[in-house]
Design a protein around this motif. Structure first.
Motif, PDB file in Angstrom:
ATOM      1  N   GLU A 183      -2.347  -3.585  12.256  1.00 41.29           N
ATOM      2  CA  GLU A 183      -2.362  -3.304  13.703  1.00 41.29           C
ATOM      3  C   GLU A 183      -3.763  -2.902  14.161  1.00 41.29           C
ATOM      4  OE1 GLU A 183       0.073  -0.844  17.180  1.00 41.29           O
ATOM      5  OE2 GLU A 183       0.810  -0.866  15.110  1.00 41.29           O
ATOM      6  N   LEU A 184      -4.543  -2.264  13.287  1.00 38.66           N
ATOM      7  CA  LEU A 184      -5.917  -1.914  13.645  1.00 38.66           C
ATOM      8  C   LEU A 184      -6.755  -3.165  13.896  1.00 38.66           C
ATOM      9  CD1 LEU A 184      -6.688   1.027  11.195  1.00 38.66           C
ATOM     10  CD2 LEU A 184      -5.917   1.139  13.567  1.00 38.66           C
ATOM     11  N   VAL A 185      -6.507  -4.219  13.122  1.00 35.68           N
ATOM     12  CA  VAL A 185      -7.207  -5.485  13.355  1.00 35.68           C
ATOM     13  C   VAL A 185      -6.830  -6.039  14.722  1.00 35.68           C
ATOM     14  CG1 VAL A 185      -7.432  -7.879  12.600  1.00 35.68           C
ATOM     15  CG2 VAL A 185      -7.439  -6.044  10.915  1.00 35.68           C
ATOM     16  N   ALA A 186      -5.539  -6.015  15.041  1.00 36.64           N
ATOM     17  CA  ALA A 186      -5.091  -6.505  16.351  1.00 36.64           C
ATOM     18  C   ALA A 186      -5.719  -5.694  17.474  1.00 36.64           C
ATOM     19  CB  ALA A 186      -3.566  -6.439  16.426  1.00 36.64           C
ATOM     20  N   GLU A 187      -5.773  -4.383  17.319  1.00 34.74           N
ATOM     21  CA  GLU A 187      -6.368  -3.531  18.349  1.00 34.74           C
ATOM     22  C   GLU A 187      -7.859  -3.822  18.500  1.00 34.74           C
ATOM     23  OE1 GLU A 187      -5.433   0.386  17.081  1.00 34.74           O
ATOM     24  OE2 GLU A 187      -3.387   0.345  17.892  1.00 34.74           O
ATOM     25  N   ALA A 188      -8.548  -4.050  17.373  1.00 42.65           N
ATOM     26  CA  ALA A 188      -9.972  -4.350  17.437  1.00 42.65           C
ATOM     27  C   ALA A 188     -10.219  -5.666  18.167  1.00 42.65           C
ATOM     28  CB  ALA A 188     -10.562  -4.408  16.027  1.00 42.65           C
ATOM     29  N   ILE A 189      -9.423  -6.680  17.874  1.00 36.29           N
ATOM     30  CA  ILE A 189      -9.565  -7.972  18.554  1.00 36.29           C
ATOM     31  C   ILE A 189      -9.362  -7.806  20.058  1.00 36.29           C
ATOM     32  CG2 ILE A 189      -8.483 -10.241  18.842  1.00 36.29           C
ATOM     33  CD1 ILE A 189      -7.912 -10.182  15.817  1.00 36.29           C
ATOM     34  N   HIS A 190      -8.394  -6.978  20.436  1.00 35.36           N
ATOM     35  CA  HIS A 190      -8.139  -6.749  21.862  1.00 35.36           C
ATOM     36  C   HIS A 190      -9.257  -5.929  22.513  1.00 35.36           C
ATOM     37  CE1 HIS A 190      -5.935  -5.967  25.573  1.00 35.36           C
ATOM     38  NE2 HIS A 190      -6.252  -4.681  25.426  1.00 35.36           N
ATOM     39  N   GLU A 191      -9.588  -4.780  21.909  1.00 33.91           N
ATOM     40  CA  GLU A 191     -10.527  -3.854  22.532  1.00 33.91           C
ATOM     41  C   GLU A 191     -11.947  -4.395  22.592  1.00 33.91           C
ATOM     42  OE1 GLU A 191      -9.900  -1.111  24.083  1.00 33.91           O
ATOM     43  OE2 GLU A 191      -7.743  -1.137  23.647  1.00 33.91           O
ATOM     44  N   LEU A 192     -12.301  -5.281  21.674  1.00 37.83           N
ATOM     45  CA  LEU A 192     -13.661  -5.806  21.629  1.00 37.83           C
ATOM     46  C   LEU A 192     -13.772  -7.184  22.274  1.00 37.83           C
ATOM     47  CD1 LEU A 192     -14.416  -4.778  17.948  1.00 37.83           C
ATOM     48  CD2 LEU A 192     -15.194  -3.616  20.014  1.00 37.83           C
ATOM     49  N   GLY A 193     -12.648  -7.772  22.650  1.00 39.55           N
ATOM     50  CA  GLY A 193     -12.648  -9.125  23.180  1.00 39.55           C
ATOM     51  C   GLY A 193     -12.634  -9.185  24.699  1.00 39.55           C
ATOM     52  N   ALA A 194     -12.461 -10.392  25.192  1.00 42.21           N
ATOM     53  CA  ALA A 194     -12.520 -10.622  26.632  1.00 42.21           C
ATOM     54  C   ALA A 194     -11.319 -10.044  27.372  1.00 42.21           C
ATOM     55  CB  ALA A 194     -12.620 -12.124  26.909  1.00 42.21           C
ATOM     56  N   ARG A 195     -10.230  -9.727  26.661  1.00 39.04           N
ATOM     57  CA  ARG A 195      -9.019  -9.221  27.307  1.00 39.04           C
ATOM     58  C   ARG A 195      -8.906  -7.696  27.256  1.00 39.04           C
ATOM     59  NH1 ARG A 195      -4.668 -12.860  28.208  1.00 39.04           N
ATOM     60  NH2 ARG A 195      -5.310 -15.018  27.854  1.00 39.04           N
ATOM     61  N   LYS A 196      -9.992  -7.018  26.985  1.00 40.58           N
ATOM     62  CA  LYS A 196      -9.926  -5.573  26.785  1.00 40.58           C
ATOM     63  C   LYS A 196      -9.474  -4.816  28.030  1.00 40.58           C
ATOM     64  CE  LYS A 196     -14.914  -5.190  27.628  1.00 40.58           C
ATOM     65  NZ  LYS A 196     -16.206  -4.830  26.999  1.00 40.58           N
ATOM     66  N   THR A 197      -9.641  -5.393  29.217  1.00 36.46           N
ATOM     67  CA  THR A 197      -9.185  -4.714  30.434  1.00 36.46           C
ATOM     68  C   THR A 197      -7.694  -4.921  30.685  1.00 36.46           C
ATOM     69  OG1 THR A 197      -9.810  -6.651  31.771  1.00 36.46           O
ATOM     70  CG2 THR A 197     -11.454  -4.891  31.511  1.00 36.46           C
ATOM     71  N   GLY A 198      -7.072  -5.828  29.936  1.00 35.80           N
ATOM     72  CA  GLY A 198      -5.640  -6.071  30.077  1.00 35.80           C
ATOM     73  C   GLY A 198      -4.842  -5.184  29.143  1.00 35.80           C
ATOM     74  N   PRO A 199      -3.511  -5.252  29.218  1.00 35.17           N
ATOM     75  CA  PRO A 199      -2.665  -4.410  28.369  1.00 35.17           C
ATOM     76  C   PRO A 199      -2.636  -4.897  26.920  1.00 35.17           C
ATOM     77  CG  PRO A 199      -1.321  -5.854  29.727  1.00 35.17           C
ATOM     78  CD  PRO A 199      -2.732  -6.058  30.180  1.00 35.17           C
ATOM     79  N   PHE A 200      -2.436  -3.955  26.015  1.00 29.22           N
ATOM     80  CA  PHE A 200      -2.174  -4.261  24.613  1.00 29.22           C
ATOM     81  C   PHE A 200      -0.757  -3.799  24.317  1.00 29.22           C
ATOM     82  CE2 PHE A 200      -1.902  -3.002  20.140  1.00 29.22           C
ATOM     83  CZ  PHE A 200      -2.361  -4.148  19.509  1.00 29.22           C
ATOM     84  N   ILE A 201       0.141  -4.754  24.034  1.00 28.21           N
ATOM     85  CA  ILE A 201       1.550  -4.460  23.805  1.00 28.21           C
ATOM     86  C   ILE A 201       1.904  -4.823  22.369  1.00 28.21           C
ATOM     87  CG2 ILE A 201       3.918  -4.899  24.530  1.00 28.21           C
ATOM     88  CD1 ILE A 201       2.254  -3.501  26.645  1.00 28.21           C
ATOM     89  N   ALA A 202       2.439  -3.846  21.635  1.00 28.67           N
ATOM     90  CA  ALA A 202       2.816  -4.064  20.238  1.00 28.67           C
ATOM     91  C   ALA A 202       4.328  -4.057  20.101  1.00 28.67           C
ATOM     92  CB  ALA A 202       2.206  -2.981  19.356  1.00 28.67           C
ATOM     93  N   VAL A 203       4.840  -5.009  19.327  1.00 27.69           N
ATOM     94  CA  VAL A 203       6.275  -5.106  19.061  1.00 27.69           C
ATOM     95  C   VAL A 203       6.470  -5.199  17.550  1.00 27.69           C
ATOM     96  CG1 VAL A 203       8.413  -6.339  19.545  1.00 27.69           C
ATOM     97  CG2 VAL A 203       6.528  -6.434  21.188  1.00 27.69           C
TER      98      VAL A 203
END
Length: 470
Positions: free
Chosen positions: A172-192
């Protein structure tokens, strides 16, 4: 006319090795050892490509990349760094570097990257600036360098990523890093977490439902796909999805549209998918438990997280990081002796980084002294996970037993699954023994060099990280 290469490197031995290797390939190499000398050369001459170290005597090669772009806006830049952290890899990506090589690296691959840079000559824009992000992934081991490089490759696109690895490795840390450092960082991060949701409620959880769709559906519910619109949807434990939900997920990934349970209207969604599993999906495909077409839809960019036993050199950094975390959460401030790090490094860690974090928090709570030493570790922790470094056969048998307990391959596939699991550490050990020399590694293994190269590519093992510079 030979292509002009500017090398900015303050380690004379490394600069000499790189210069000779590139000159053997026909390049005209000019080397300097400071940012001031670099800037003077760029002002006076035109270069086709620049190779730069990060930490130099008079500054940071990445922080000053803006001056390089001003002087040579279309010159590709290849970053070389001994600061082998995710932060450095991301900063190199943010600076629009053509390629990033953690030290040590393979000279043949470096020369190949120089050739590609010269051939492609991509236009480069100004640096976006340094991002002092609180990055969750820690470790400078060769095993983690491949993870960092893969993460940086997906930051500027929306390709679907499949993260694999044992429980507790930090998927999940990898997924969070991809989100927080990528172009979608201003959008929501939803984990299921697929394994945590009852199968009969999973489709409603993912796609939502309309009022009256089933007993108990007294109101309309927005599903995770809609909640993640414009951001990232992390589908953890994807191997636990029931067959019907797999079909609907595949349809959503193919069309970019979903339909709520009980609904008639299709709804367009814009989400980036990062999936994760601790299972081997290919045997599940073979016996019909996982859809093959869904696997290929998810496995566009595979990222494999190594278990902690394959990156023991990172344990010290992880322990110190978790001690800081523990103090921030109200536990006593502790330090750890080097002998304590060594003692922790001999443990088996079947629970990987998650288990290590829990152990460190326990030590922070129970230790009597400010400095955690070997005695404290022996008093606070059970001994059953302590390895015996003098009994190699016992260590191997323990590792095999752990693997058999945590993996349930389909009938008839155990042999091949076990070989695949132990192939990675075997190749990494041989590359370490041969210091990254693929010819010697192939000879030691008794296989063809082309076979070795193919298996290294399939396993995403970068031989250059095992090269030792003298």
């Amino acid at each position: 006319m030979a292509h002009e290469v500017l090398l900015v490197e303050d380690d004379k031995s490394i600069a000499t090795v790189i210069t000779e290797a590139l000159r053997d390939e026909g390049y005209d190499v000019t080397a300097c050892d400071s940012l001031a000398a670099r800037d003077a050369l760029l002002a006076a001459r035109r270069f086709d490509v620049m190779l730069t170290d990060v930490i130099l005597g008079d500054g940071d090669g990445l922080e000053s990349i803006g001056r390089v772009r001003d002087a040579a806006p279309d010159m590709p830049v290849i970053v070389l760094s001994a600061q082998n952290t995710l932060d450095t890899a991301v900063r190199a990506s943010d600076s629009h570097a053509f390629e990033y090589f953690p030290k040590p690296f393979d000279l043949d691959e470096l020369a190949q990257a120089v050739g590609q840079a010269v051939a492609n000559r991509p236009s480069a824009s100004s640096a976006d600036g340094d991002q002092d992000s609180a990055l969750p992934l820690i470790g400078r081991s060769p095993a983690m360098q491949g993870v960092y490089r893969m993460i940086t490759r997906v930051l500027r696109n929306d390709l679907t990523v499949l993260v694999t690895g044992e429980s507790g490795t930090g998927k999940e840390l990898v997924a969070e890093a991809i989100h927080e450092l990528g172009a979608r960082k201003t959008g929501p991060f939803i984990a299921v977490n697929m394994a945590a949701i009852p199968h009969d409620l999973l489709e409603s959880e993912l796609f939502g439902h309309e009022r009256g769709a089933f007993t108990g559906a007294v109101t309309q519910q927005i599903g995770k796909f809609e909640q993640a619109n414009g951001g990232t949807l992390f589908l953890d434990e994807i191997g636990d999805m029931p067959a019907e939900a797999q079909t609907r997920l595949l349809r959503a990934l193919q069309s970019g549209r979903i339909r709520r349970v009980g609904g008639r209207q299709e709804i367009g969604v814009d989400v980036r998918i990062v999936a994760a599993t601790n299972r081997d999906l290919e045997p599940m495909i073979a016996d019909g438990r996982f859809r093959e077409d869904l696997f290929y839809r998810l496995n566009v960019v595979p990222i494999h997280l190594p278990p902690l036993r394959d990156r023991r050199e990172d344990i010290g950094a992880l322990v110190r990081h978790f001690l800081v975390q523990a103090s921030e959460e109200g536990l006593p401030r502790r330090q750890i002796a080097e002998a304590g790090i060594s003692a922790l490094s001999t443990r088996r860690w079947p629970g990987n980084v998650r288990e290590l974090r829990n152990v460190v928090f326990r030590l922070a709570l129970l230790a009597r002294d400010e400095v955690i030493d070997v005695t404290t570790i022996e008093d606070c922790l059970p001994q059953e996970n302590m390895g015996n470094p003098h009994d190699a056969r016992e260590v191997f048998e323990v590792a095999l037993t752990d693997w058999l307990k945590s993996n349930r391959p389909a009938n008839g596939s155990l042999y091949h699954a076990a070989l695949a699991s132990f192939e990675r550490p075997l190749f990494e050990h041989v590359l370490r023994e041969t210091e990254g020399n693929q010819l010697r590694a192939a000879q030691m293994l008794g296989i063809n060099r082309n076979t070795l190269r193919k298996r290294l590519s399939d396993l995403d093992i970068a031989p250059e990280v095992f090269v030792r510079r003298r």
